[in-house]
Design a protein around this motif. Structure first.
Motif, PDB file in Angstrom:
ATOM      1  N   MET A   1       0.866  -1.170   0.000  1.00  0.00           N
ATOM      2  CA  MET A   1       0.000   0.000   0.000  1.00  0.00           C
ATOM      3  C   MET A   1       0.911   1.231   0.000  1.00  0.00           C
ATOM      4  SD  MET A   1      -3.005   1.034   2.734  1.00  0.00           S
ATOM      5  CE  MET A   1      -3.977  -0.411   2.337  1.00  0.00           C
ATOM      6  N   THR A   2       0.583   2.165  -0.870  1.00  0.00           N
ATOM      7  CA  THR A   2       1.366   3.398  -0.932  1.00  0.00           C
ATOM      8  C   THR A   2       0.983   4.328   0.214  1.00  0.00           C
ATOM      9  OG1 THR A   2      -0.208   4.614  -2.294  1.00  0.00           O
ATOM     10  CG2 THR A   2       1.414   3.236  -3.464  1.00  0.00           C
ATOM     11  N   TYR A   3       1.807   5.327   0.410  1.00  0.00           N
ATOM     12  CA  TYR A   3       1.532   6.321   1.445  1.00  0.00           C
ATOM     13  C   TYR A   3       0.212   7.041   1.165  1.00  0.00           C
ATOM     14  CZ  TYR A   3       2.349  10.231   4.630  1.00  0.00           C
ATOM     15  OH  TYR A   3       2.228  11.164   5.629  1.00  0.00           O
ATOM     16  N   ASP A   4      -0.020   7.427  -0.098  1.00  0.00           N
ATOM     17  CA  ASP A   4      -1.266   8.120  -0.454  1.00  0.00           C
ATOM     18  C   ASP A   4      -2.485   7.234  -0.242  1.00  0.00           C
ATOM     19  OD1 ASP A   4       0.009  10.507  -1.075  1.00  0.00           O
ATOM     20  OD2 ASP A   4       0.179  10.013  -3.210  1.00  0.00           O
ATOM     21  N   GLU A   5      -2.370   5.956  -0.611  1.00  0.00           N
ATOM     22  CA  GLU A   5      -3.475   5.025  -0.372  1.00  0.00           C
ATOM     23  C   GLU A   5      -3.744   4.880   1.120  1.00  0.00           C
ATOM     24  OE1 GLU A   5      -3.094   1.998  -4.197  1.00  0.00           O
ATOM     25  OE2 GLU A   5      -1.885   1.630  -2.411  1.00  0.00           O
ATOM     26  N   ALA A   6      -2.668   4.814   1.912  1.00  0.00           N
ATOM     27  CA  ALA A   6      -2.824   4.695   3.358  1.00  0.00           C
ATOM     28  C   ALA A   6      -3.582   5.896   3.912  1.00  0.00           C
ATOM     29  CB  ALA A   6      -1.457   4.569   4.023  1.00  0.00           C
ATOM     30  N   LEU A   7      -3.238   7.082   3.455  1.00  0.00           N
ATOM     31  CA  LEU A   7      -3.932   8.284   3.927  1.00  0.00           C
ATOM     32  C   LEU A   7      -5.402   8.265   3.532  1.00  0.00           C
ATOM     33  CD1 LEU A   7      -1.276  11.094   3.310  1.00  0.00           C
ATOM     34  CD2 LEU A   7      -1.818   9.872   5.440  1.00  0.00           C
ATOM     35  N   GLN A   8      -5.702   7.756   2.334  1.00  0.00           N
ATOM     36  CA  GLN A   8      -7.097   7.662   1.909  1.00  0.00           C
ATOM     37  C   GLN A   8      -7.872   6.700   2.807  1.00  0.00           C
ATOM     38  OE1 GLN A   8      -7.727   7.071  -2.349  1.00  0.00           O
ATOM     39  NE2 GLN A   8      -5.725   7.985  -2.722  1.00  0.00           N
ATOM     40  N   VAL A   9      -7.285   5.549   3.093  1.00  0.00           N
ATOM     41  CA  VAL A   9      -7.955   4.581   3.967  1.00  0.00           C
ATOM     42  C   VAL A   9      -8.148   5.183   5.360  1.00  0.00           C
ATOM     43  CG1 VAL A   9      -7.740   2.337   5.111  1.00  0.00           C
ATOM     44  CG2 VAL A   9      -7.154   2.555   2.690  1.00  0.00           C
ATOM     45  N   LEU A  10      -7.113   5.829   5.865  1.00  0.00           N
ATOM     46  CA  LEU A  10      -7.192   6.416   7.198  1.00  0.00           C
ATOM     47  C   LEU A  10      -8.204   7.559   7.270  1.00  0.00           C
ATOM     48  CD1 LEU A  10      -3.426   6.283   8.137  1.00  0.00           C
ATOM     49  CD2 LEU A  10      -5.276   4.946   9.154  1.00  0.00           C
ATOM     50  N   SER A  11      -8.580   8.110   6.127  1.00  0.00           N
ATOM     51  CA  SER A  11      -9.577   9.192   6.119  1.00  0.00           C
ATOM     52  C   SER A  11     -10.957   8.702   6.569  1.00  0.00           C
ATOM     53  CB  SER A  11      -9.674   9.843   4.737  1.00  0.00           C
ATOM     54  OG  SER A  11     -10.344   8.997   3.819  1.00  0.00           O
ATOM     55  N   VAL A  12     -11.185   7.397   6.556  1.00  0.00           N
ATOM     56  CA  VAL A  12     -12.466   6.855   7.018  1.00  0.00           C
ATOM     57  C   VAL A  12     -12.329   6.119   8.352  1.00  0.00           C
ATOM     58  CG1 VAL A  12     -13.490   6.715   4.710  1.00  0.00           C
ATOM     59  CG2 VAL A  12     -12.266   4.747   5.632  1.00  0.00           C
ATOM     60  N   LYS A  13     -11.196   6.300   9.031  1.00  0.00           N
ATOM     61  CA  LYS A  13     -10.974   5.643  10.319  1.00  0.00           C
ATOM     62  C   LYS A  13     -12.060   6.017  11.322  1.00  0.00           C
ATOM     63  CE  LYS A  13      -7.550   4.877  13.948  1.00  0.00           C
ATOM     64  NZ  LYS A  13      -8.505   4.975  15.035  1.00  0.00           N
ATOM     65  N   HIS A  14     -12.520   7.253  11.279  1.00  0.00           N
ATOM     66  CA  HIS A  14     -13.575   7.674  12.206  1.00  0.00           C
ATOM     67  C   HIS A  14     -14.853   6.861  12.013  1.00  0.00           C
ATOM     68  CE1 HIS A  14     -14.550  10.029   8.599  1.00  0.00           C
ATOM     69  NE2 HIS A  14     -15.770  10.125   9.088  1.00  0.00           N
ATOM     70  N   LYS A  15     -15.090   6.371  10.803  1.00  0.00           N
ATOM     71  CA  LYS A  15     -16.274   5.540  10.550  1.00  0.00           C
ATOM     72  C   LYS A  15     -16.137   4.195  11.271  1.00  0.00           C
ATOM     73  CE  LYS A  15     -18.169   8.182   7.159  1.00  0.00           C
ATOM     74  NZ  LYS A  15     -19.196   8.114   6.165  1.00  0.00           N
ATOM     75  N   LEU A  16     -14.925   3.642  11.261  1.00  0.00           N
ATOM     76  CA  LEU A  16     -14.695   2.385  11.971  1.00  0.00           C
ATOM     77  C   LEU A  16     -14.766   2.617  13.476  1.00  0.00           C
ATOM     78  CD1 LEU A  16     -14.061  -0.626  11.684  1.00  0.00           C
ATOM     79  CD2 LEU A  16     -11.633  -0.028  11.656  1.00  0.00           C
ATOM     80  N   ASP A  17     -14.210   3.717  13.940  1.00  0.00           N
ATOM     81  CA  ASP A  17     -14.306   4.053  15.363  1.00  0.00           C
ATOM     82  C   ASP A  17     -15.767   4.201  15.790  1.00  0.00           C
ATOM     83  OD1 ASP A  17     -11.536   4.041  15.485  1.00  0.00           O
ATOM     84  OD2 ASP A  17     -11.355   6.222  15.308  1.00  0.00           O
ATOM     85  N   ASN A  18     -16.569   4.847  14.946  1.00  0.00           N
ATOM     86  CA  ASN A  18     -18.002   4.984  15.242  1.00  0.00           C
ATOM     87  C   ASN A  18     -18.688   3.623  15.263  1.00  0.00           C
ATOM     88  OD1 ASN A  18     -17.838   7.755  15.472  1.00  0.00           O
ATOM     89  ND2 ASN A  18     -18.555   8.151  13.393  1.00  0.00           N
ATOM     90  N   TYR A  19     -18.248   2.715  14.409  1.00  0.00           N
ATOM     91  CA  TYR A  19     -18.820   1.369  14.399  1.00  0.00           C
ATOM     92  C   TYR A  19     -18.595   0.692  15.755  1.00  0.00           C
ATOM     93  CZ  TYR A  19     -19.370  -3.590  13.801  1.00  0.00           C
ATOM     94  OH  TYR A  19     -19.745  -4.890  13.994  1.00  0.00           O
ATOM     95  N   TYR A  20     -17.383   0.830  16.292  1.00  0.00           N
ATOM     96  CA  TYR A  20     -17.089   0.212  17.585  1.00  0.00           C
ATOM     97  C   TYR A  20     -17.992   0.769  18.682  1.00  0.00           C
ATOM     98  CZ  TYR A  20     -12.825  -1.570  15.386  1.00  0.00           C
ATOM     99  OH  TYR A  20     -11.935  -2.205  14.562  1.00  0.00           O
ATOM    100  N   ALA A  21     -18.347   2.038  18.565  1.00  0.00           N
ATOM    101  CA  ALA A  21     -19.188   2.668  19.585  1.00  0.00           C
ATOM    102  C   ALA A  21     -20.666   2.344  19.412  1.00  0.00           C
ATOM    103  CB  ALA A  21     -18.984   4.178  19.567  1.00  0.00           C
ATOM    104  N   SER A  22     -21.122   2.258  18.153  1.00  0.00           N
ATOM    105  CA  SER A  22     -22.558   2.141  17.908  1.00  0.00           C
ATOM    106  C   SER A  22     -22.993   0.853  17.207  1.00  0.00           C
ATOM    107  CB  SER A  22     -23.028   3.316  17.055  1.00  0.00           C
ATOM    108  OG  SER A  22     -22.467   3.214  15.745  1.00  0.00           O
ATOM    109  N   GLN A  23     -22.024   0.044  16.744  1.00  0.00           N
ATOM    110  CA  GLN A  23     -22.319  -1.174  15.979  1.00  0.00           C
ATOM    111  C   GLN A  23     -23.060  -0.859  14.677  1.00  0.00           C
ATOM    112  OE1 GLN A  23     -21.181  -4.502  17.030  1.00  0.00           O
ATOM    113  NE2 GLN A  23     -19.923  -2.909  17.956  1.00  0.00           N
TER     114      GLN A  23
END
Length: 76
Positions: free
Chosen positions: A1-23
């Motif tokens: 995975m390139t650095y730019d791809e990693a940043l794109q994936v990490l841009s939705v990290k808050h969605k995964l964090d919200n999943y852990y909180a709310s399922q």
């Protein structure tokens, strides 16, 4: 995975964090498209983004790879 791809994936990290909180996981069509393109480019198996547990599992896997890639390629 390139650095730019990693940043794109990490841009939705808050969605995964919200999943852990709310399922509840909510990804926009453009986010799914971006994630699918990155997953396919990096050899991840095909993902059924309509399957909740499949999407969460793939997102967790991609998030781990993105964190590793960011650490490896970080310009700092």
């Amino acid at each position: 995975m390139t650095y730019d791809e990693a940043l794109q994936v990490l841009s939705v990290k808050h969605k995964l964090d919200n999943y852990y909180a709310s399922q509840t996981l909510s990804l926009s069509p453009s986010e799914v498209g971006m994630l699918d393109n990155i997953a396919n480019a990096n050899g991840f198996a095909r993902t059924n983004w309509w399957c909740g547990s499949c999407a969460v599992s793939r997102l967790q896997e991609m998030m781990g790879a993105a964190i590793d890639a960011r650490a490896q390629f970080s310009p700092e």
